[in-house]
Each structure stands twice: as C-alpha cells, then as structure tokens.
Design a protein around this motif. Structure first.
Motif, short mmCIF file in Angstrom:
data_model
loop_
_atom_site.label_atom_id
_atom_site.label_comp_id
_atom_site.label_asym_id
_atom_site.label_seq_id
_atom_site.Cartn_x
_atom_site.Cartn_y
_atom_site.Cartn_z
N THR A 268 0.81 -1.22 0.00
CA THR A 268 0.00 0.00 0.00
C THR A 268 0.84 1.28 0.00
OG1 THR A 268 -0.20 -0.17 2.41
CG2 THR A 268 -1.98 -1.13 1.09
N ASP A 269 2.15 1.15 0.32
CA ASP A 269 3.06 2.30 0.26
C ASP A 269 3.82 2.36 -1.06
OD1 ASP A 269 2.42 3.19 2.85
OD2 ASP A 269 3.87 1.78 3.73
N GLY A 270 3.58 1.40 -1.94
CA GLY A 270 4.26 1.39 -3.24
C GLY A 270 5.58 0.64 -3.26
N LYS A 271 5.96 0.00 -2.14
CA LYS A 271 7.20 -0.80 -2.13
C LYS A 271 6.97 -2.08 -2.93
CE LYS A 271 7.79 -0.40 2.41
NZ LYS A 271 8.34 -0.71 3.72
N ILE A 272 8.01 -2.49 -3.65
CA ILE A 272 7.93 -3.62 -4.57
C ILE A 272 8.56 -4.86 -3.94
CG2 ILE A 272 8.59 -4.44 -6.87
CD1 ILE A 272 6.84 -1.96 -7.01
N PHE A 273 7.91 -6.03 -4.14
CA PHE A 273 8.39 -7.32 -3.62
C PHE A 273 8.22 -8.37 -4.72
CE2 PHE A 273 6.72 -4.79 -0.18
CZ PHE A 273 7.69 -4.88 0.80
N ALA A 274 9.12 -9.36 -4.72
CA ALA A 274 9.03 -10.43 -5.71
C ALA A 274 9.32 -11.77 -5.06
CB ALA A 274 10.03 -10.18 -6.84
N GLY A 275 8.75 -12.83 -5.62
CA GLY A 275 8.99 -14.18 -5.13
C GLY A 275 7.94 -15.14 -5.65
N ARG A 276 7.95 -16.34 -5.08
CA ARG A 276 6.94 -17.36 -5.42
C ARG A 276 5.73 -17.17 -4.52
NH1 ARG A 276 8.07 -21.43 -8.71
NH2 ARG A 276 10.23 -21.71 -9.30
N PHE A 277 4.54 -17.22 -5.10
CA PHE A 277 3.31 -17.11 -4.32
C PHE A 277 3.09 -18.40 -3.54
CE2 PHE A 277 2.67 -14.01 -7.70
CZ PHE A 277 2.25 -12.91 -6.98
N VAL A 278 2.92 -18.29 -2.23
CA VAL A 278 2.72 -19.46 -1.37
C VAL A 278 1.29 -19.97 -1.54
CG1 VAL A 278 2.71 -20.29 1.02
CG2 VAL A 278 4.45 -18.64 0.26
N ARG A 279 1.16 -21.25 -1.83
CA ARG A 279 -0.15 -21.88 -2.03
C ARG A 279 -1.05 -21.67 -0.81
NH1 ARG A 279 -1.94 -25.87 -5.09
NH2 ARG A 279 0.13 -26.26 -5.90
N GLY A 280 -2.29 -21.30 -1.05
CA GLY A 280 -3.29 -21.16 0.00
C GLY A 280 -3.20 -19.89 0.81
N ALA A 281 -2.27 -19.00 0.47
CA ALA A 281 -2.04 -17.82 1.30
C ALA A 281 -2.18 -16.50 0.55
CB ALA A 281 -0.65 -17.90 1.94
N ASN A 282 -2.63 -16.55 -0.70
CA ASN A 282 -2.75 -15.33 -1.51
C ASN A 282 -4.18 -15.22 -2.04
OD1 ASN A 282 0.09 -14.13 -1.75
ND2 ASN A 282 0.41 -16.31 -2.08
N LEU A 283 -5.03 -14.65 -1.20
CA LEU A 283 -6.45 -14.53 -1.53
C LEU A 283 -6.72 -13.24 -2.29
CD1 LEU A 283 -7.99 -15.67 1.87
CD2 LEU A 283 -7.35 -17.07 -0.11
N SER A 284 -7.57 -13.35 -3.32
CA SER A 284 -7.92 -12.16 -4.09
C SER A 284 -8.69 -11.18 -3.19
CB SER A 284 -8.73 -12.54 -5.32
OG SER A 284 -9.91 -13.20 -4.95
N PHE A 285 -8.40 -9.91 -3.38
CA PHE A 285 -9.04 -8.87 -2.57
C PHE A 285 -10.37 -8.48 -3.20
CE2 PHE A 285 -8.94 -4.18 -1.24
CZ PHE A 285 -9.60 -4.43 -0.06
N ILE A 286 -10.35 -7.87 -4.34
CA ILE A 286 -11.58 -7.54 -5.07
C ILE A 286 -11.74 -8.58 -6.18
CG2 ILE A 286 -12.85 -5.79 -6.39
CD1 ILE A 286 -12.33 -5.05 -3.43
N THR A 287 -10.90 -8.49 -7.20
CA THR A 287 -10.86 -9.52 -8.24
C THR A 287 -9.43 -9.64 -8.76
OG1 THR A 287 -11.31 -7.97 -10.04
CG2 THR A 287 -13.22 -9.09 -9.07
N ILE A 288 -9.18 -10.72 -9.45
CA ILE A 288 -7.93 -10.92 -10.20
C ILE A 288 -8.34 -11.39 -11.59
CG2 ILE A 288 -5.79 -12.25 -10.44
CD1 ILE A 288 -5.81 -12.58 -7.37
N GLU A 289 -7.86 -10.70 -12.60
CA GLU A 289 -8.09 -11.11 -13.99
C GLU A 289 -6.82 -11.85 -14.41
OE1 GLU A 289 -11.12 -9.99 -14.77
OE2 GLU A 289 -11.10 -8.61 -13.08
N ILE A 290 -6.99 -13.08 -14.90
CA ILE A 290 -5.82 -13.90 -15.23
C ILE A 290 -6.01 -14.53 -16.60
CG2 ILE A 290 -6.63 -16.00 -14.09
CD1 ILE A 290 -3.58 -16.03 -12.99
N THR A 291 -4.90 -14.65 -17.34
CA THR A 291 -4.91 -15.26 -18.66
C THR A 291 -3.97 -16.46 -18.66
OG1 THR A 291 -5.30 -13.10 -19.66
CG2 THR A 291 -4.55 -14.84 -21.13
N LEU A 292 -4.51 -17.61 -19.09
CA LEU A 292 -3.76 -18.86 -19.15
C LEU A 292 -3.73 -19.35 -20.59
CD1 LEU A 292 -5.56 -20.68 -16.21
CD2 LEU A 292 -3.42 -19.41 -16.09
#
Length: 152
Positions: A114-138
């Motif tokens: 929320t402060d604009g700081k950037i982070f990178a890594g692997r998303f941990v399974r079961g711990a990254n819930l969508s807030f409003i929506t996520i649009e994804i292309t596969l």
C-alpha cells in the motif's frame, strides 16, 4: 519452453539441459472472485478446461495480503506483505499435472504494498487470496517432444 532446470546444478555443463517442443492450445481468460486463492484457482481453471500444462500469460488485480517465498543460500524464506489491497504487478509460471502432481508453488510474481514498495517471489499456495478480483490469462501448452539441447 525449457524443462528440468530446477534440478540442474549451475556448475554442470549444458549437456543436462532439455528443450521441450510443442504448440500452444486453448486461451483461457478468467476473473477470480474475492477470497479465492490465486494458485488453487489457477489449477482449478486448468482442470476445468482440460489443460495438462498451462502457461500464465499475465494477471492484474489485488490480494488481501501477499505471502511470498524466495530462496537464499541458507534455504527458503517467506515474507508477508500486508494489505489489504496488495497490488499484483506481474504473475508468471507454469501449471502442470502431467506427472500426476503439481508444483507446490508454481506461480511467481511481483507485487506492490500500500506504500508502493515492490516485492518479488513465489506465491505461497493457499495464502494469496484475491481482494476484489484478479483477472488472469492462461495458455495451454501441448508438448510434442523433449530433446537434449545442442551444446553451444
């Protein structure tokens, strides 16, 4: 598309690199609703559309909180980026079920807090819930054959 790089020692020669040839198949564009885990939802979409292997082409949206994992010389480390409203800047990865099981954390990406700081890594399974929506292309990946890479 390259395979088996995760098990390749950096000090080994290029003789261990394999190249997978194939074609692209179905394109699936989906919206994840609030409180859906990103990794589990992407895997469910692949199963629903009969894709054994799929490449994440991109995603936009936000997470309630982000939980990322990254590798260090002493092992894996985890970090939590607090929200609500952690913005997804990029998501990439490969979902695959061909060996009967999936990679535990197949999605990687970049997020901003929320402060604009950037982070990178692997998303941990079961711990990254969508807030409003996520649009994804596969995009489905249909392998044709695997061959050894030609040494440089």
């Amino acid at each position: 598309m390259m395979t088996n790089l995760a098990n390749t020692n950096i000090n080994e020669t290029d003789d261990n690199i394999q190249v997978e040839e194939g074609t692209l198949g179905k394109l699936v564009m989906a919206r994840l609703k609030p409180n859906q885990d990103m990794t589990e939802s992407v895997e469910a979409l692949c199963r629903q559309h009969g894709m054994q292997t799929a490449i994440v082409r991109g995603a936009i949206g936000s997470l309630i909180d982000a939980h990322l994992q990254y590798s260090t010389p002493t092992g894996l480390r985890r970090m939590e980026i607090n929200g609500p409203g952690v913005e997804i800047l990029n998501v990439f990865g490969e979902i695959g079920f061909s060996d009967g099981k999936s990679n535990p954390n197949p999605l990687q990406g970049v997020v901003a807090d929320t402060d604009g700081k950037i982070f990178a890594g692997r998303f941990v399974r079961g711990a990254n819930l969508s807030f409003i929506t996520i649009e994804i292309t596969l995009q489905e990946w249909i392998p044709a054959k695997v061959r050894e890479a030609v040494p440089a």
